[in-house]
Enzyme design. Structure first.
Site, PDB file in Angstrom:
ATOM      1  N   ARG A 102      65.562  55.737  85.296  1.00  0.00           N
ATOM      2  CA  ARG A 102      64.718  56.456  84.640  1.00  0.00           C
ATOM      3  C   ARG A 102      65.480  56.857  83.427  1.00  0.00           C
ATOM      4  O   ARG A 102      66.659  58.156  83.427  1.00  0.00           O
ATOM      5  CB  ARG A 102      64.140  57.367  85.168  1.00  0.00           C
ATOM      6  CG  ARG A 102      63.447  58.188  83.517  1.00  0.00           C
ATOM      7  CD  ARG A 102      61.796  58.219  83.858  1.00  0.00           C
ATOM      8  NE  ARG A 102      61.043  58.527  83.684  1.00  0.00           N
ATOM      9  CZ  ARG A 102      60.008  58.313  82.558  1.00  0.00           C
ATOM     10  NH1 ARG A 102      60.271  57.204  82.682  1.00  0.00           N
ATOM     11  NH2 ARG A 102      58.807  59.670  82.421  1.00  0.00           N
ATOM     12  N   GLY A 103      65.674  56.575  82.268  1.00  0.00           N
ATOM     13  CA  GLY A 103      66.188  56.541  80.720  1.00  0.00           C
ATOM     14  C   GLY A 103      66.481  57.801  79.867  1.00  0.00           C
ATOM     15  O   GLY A 103      67.406  58.349  79.811  1.00  0.00           O
ATOM     16  N   GLU A 104      64.759  58.943  80.878  1.00  0.00           N
ATOM     17  CA  GLU A 104      65.710  59.719  79.787  1.00  0.00           C
ATOM     18  C   GLU A 104      66.078  61.035  81.197  1.00  0.00           C
ATOM     19  O   GLU A 104      66.314  61.726  80.149  1.00  0.00           O
ATOM     20  CB  GLU A 104      63.370  60.479  79.607  1.00  0.00           C
ATOM     21  CG  GLU A 104      63.057  61.280  81.515  1.00  0.00           C
ATOM     22  CD  GLU A 104      62.031  61.476  80.916  1.00  0.00           C
ATOM     23  OE1 GLU A 104      61.282  62.274  81.161  1.00  0.00           O
ATOM     24  OE2 GLU A 104      60.431  60.869  80.165  1.00  0.00           O
ATOM     25  N   ASP A 105      66.398  60.380  81.955  1.00  0.00           N
ATOM     26  CA  ASP A 105      67.121  61.295  82.560  1.00  0.00           C
ATOM     27  C   ASP A 105      68.893  61.190  82.775  1.00  0.00           C
ATOM     28  O   ASP A 105      69.347  61.865  82.989  1.00  0.00           O
ATOM     29  CB  ASP A 105      66.694  61.073  84.233  1.00  0.00           C
ATOM     30  CG  ASP A 105      65.252  62.314  84.551  1.00  0.00           C
ATOM     31  OD1 ASP A 105      64.636  62.797  83.361  1.00  0.00           O
ATOM     32  OD2 ASP A 105      64.482  61.678  86.001  1.00  0.00           O
ATOM     33  N   THR A 106      68.983  59.391  82.539  1.00  0.00           N
ATOM     34  CA  THR A 106      70.400  59.094  83.372  1.00  0.00           C
ATOM     35  C   THR A 106      70.898  58.733  82.099  1.00  0.00           C
ATOM     36  O   THR A 106      71.824  57.952  82.026  1.00  0.00           O
ATOM     37  CB  THR A 106      70.148  58.717  83.942  1.00  0.00           C
ATOM     38  OG1 THR A 106      69.063  57.507  84.964  1.00  0.00           O
ATOM     39  CG2 THR A 106      70.141  59.472  85.379  1.00  0.00           C
ATOM     40  N   ARG A 107      70.309  57.489  80.880  1.00  0.00           N
ATOM     41  CA  ARG A 107      70.647  56.667  80.331  1.00  0.00           C
ATOM     42  C   ARG A 107      72.139  56.711  79.127  1.00  0.00           C
ATOM     43  O   ARG A 107      72.606  56.281  79.506  1.00  0.00           O
ATOM     44  CB  ARG A 107      69.991  56.213  79.158  1.00  0.00           C
ATOM     45  CG  ARG A 107      70.272  55.097  78.171  1.00  0.00           C
ATOM     46  CD  ARG A 107      69.335  54.902  77.215  1.00  0.00           C
ATOM     47  NE  ARG A 107      67.951  54.364  77.676  1.00  0.00           N
ATOM     48  CZ  ARG A 107      68.069  52.266  78.105  1.00  0.00           C
ATOM     49  NH1 ARG A 107      68.969  51.822  77.856  1.00  0.00           N
ATOM     50  NH2 ARG A 107      66.798  52.055  78.740  1.00  0.00           N
ATOM     51  N   GLY A 115      55.127  48.107  76.950  1.00  0.00           N
ATOM     52  CA  GLY A 115      53.464  48.399  78.399  1.00  0.00           C
ATOM     53  C   GLY A 115      54.336  49.268  79.482  1.00  0.00           C
ATOM     54  O   GLY A 115      55.358  49.491  79.000  1.00  0.00           O
ATOM     55  N   GLU A 167      59.215  48.713  89.041  1.00  0.00           N
ATOM     56  CA  GLU A 167      59.853  48.134  88.753  1.00  0.00           C
ATOM     57  C   GLU A 167      61.595  48.316  90.640  1.00  0.00           C
ATOM     58  O   GLU A 167      61.534  46.990  90.650  1.00  0.00           O
ATOM     59  CB  GLU A 167      61.309  48.899  87.908  1.00  0.00           C
ATOM     60  CG  GLU A 167      62.982  47.802  87.951  1.00  0.00           C
ATOM     61  CD  GLU A 167      63.586  48.164  86.194  1.00  0.00           C
ATOM     62  OE1 GLU A 167      63.470  47.617  85.383  1.00  0.00           O
ATOM     63  OE2 GLU A 167      64.510  49.238  86.328  1.00  0.00           O
TER      64      GLU A 167
END
Length: 165
Positions: A17-22, A50, A84
């Site tokens: 999850r990008g917002e958490d860990t990117r 999308g 995913e």
């Protein structure tokens, strides 16, 4: 005869999850893998047009020898991440390849039993206007399945990840 290395375009597919860990954990993990010559697929936010996984992302999953799934607090709040995850388990694990979960600041039992943020996320998906009961059950099963795999538990106050067996 093609070697195992020739069979796959990527050694590792990273799911997160990008917002958490990117910008911290994933960036460091990706760099460490690349520095060791491990060809790692990391999605580009441009791929996410999308909520559906694009054919190019499915192809990247299929073309990966293994997957590392970083399960963070908000992972299950993303229908994209859940789809995913389901695709990874279908395309990689069910074909005998390795899937390693990393429980990033979450307890594996919360993922397995759909507690705390994972339970809250599933309630939100269920309440969604376009909720699909069969799809929701697939996502729940995928979360349960990945939480039962041997993996790593990472907490920011620890210097290293703790293996879970």
């Amino acid at each position: 005869m093609a070697s195992l290395i020739d069979r796959f375009k990527y050694d590792v597919f990273l799911s997160f999850r990008g917002e958490d860990t990117r910008h911290d954990f994933i960036g460091n993990l990706w760099k460490a893998l690349q520095d060791r010559g491990i060809n790692t697929f990391i999605d580009d936010e441009e791929l996410r047009k999308g909520e559906e996984i694009t054919p190019s992302l499915i192809k990247a999953i299929e073309d990966s020898n293994m997957a590392i799934i970083v399960l963070s607090k908000n992972y299950a709040s993303s229908s994209f991440c859940l789809q995913e995850l389901y695709t990874i388990l279908d395309c990689i694990k069910d074909k005998g390849r390795c899937v390693w979960p990393v429980f990033y600041e979450v307890d594996p039992s919360d993922v397995r039993k759909l507690k705390r943020s994972y339970g809250e996320a599933m309630v939100e998906h269920e309440m969604g206007s376009s909720s699909n009961i069969d799809l929701l059950q697939k996502w729940k099963n995928a979360l349960h399945q990945v939480a039962n795999l041997s993996g790593f538990h990472f907490k920011k106050d620890m210097d290293t990840a703790t293996p879970l067996m």
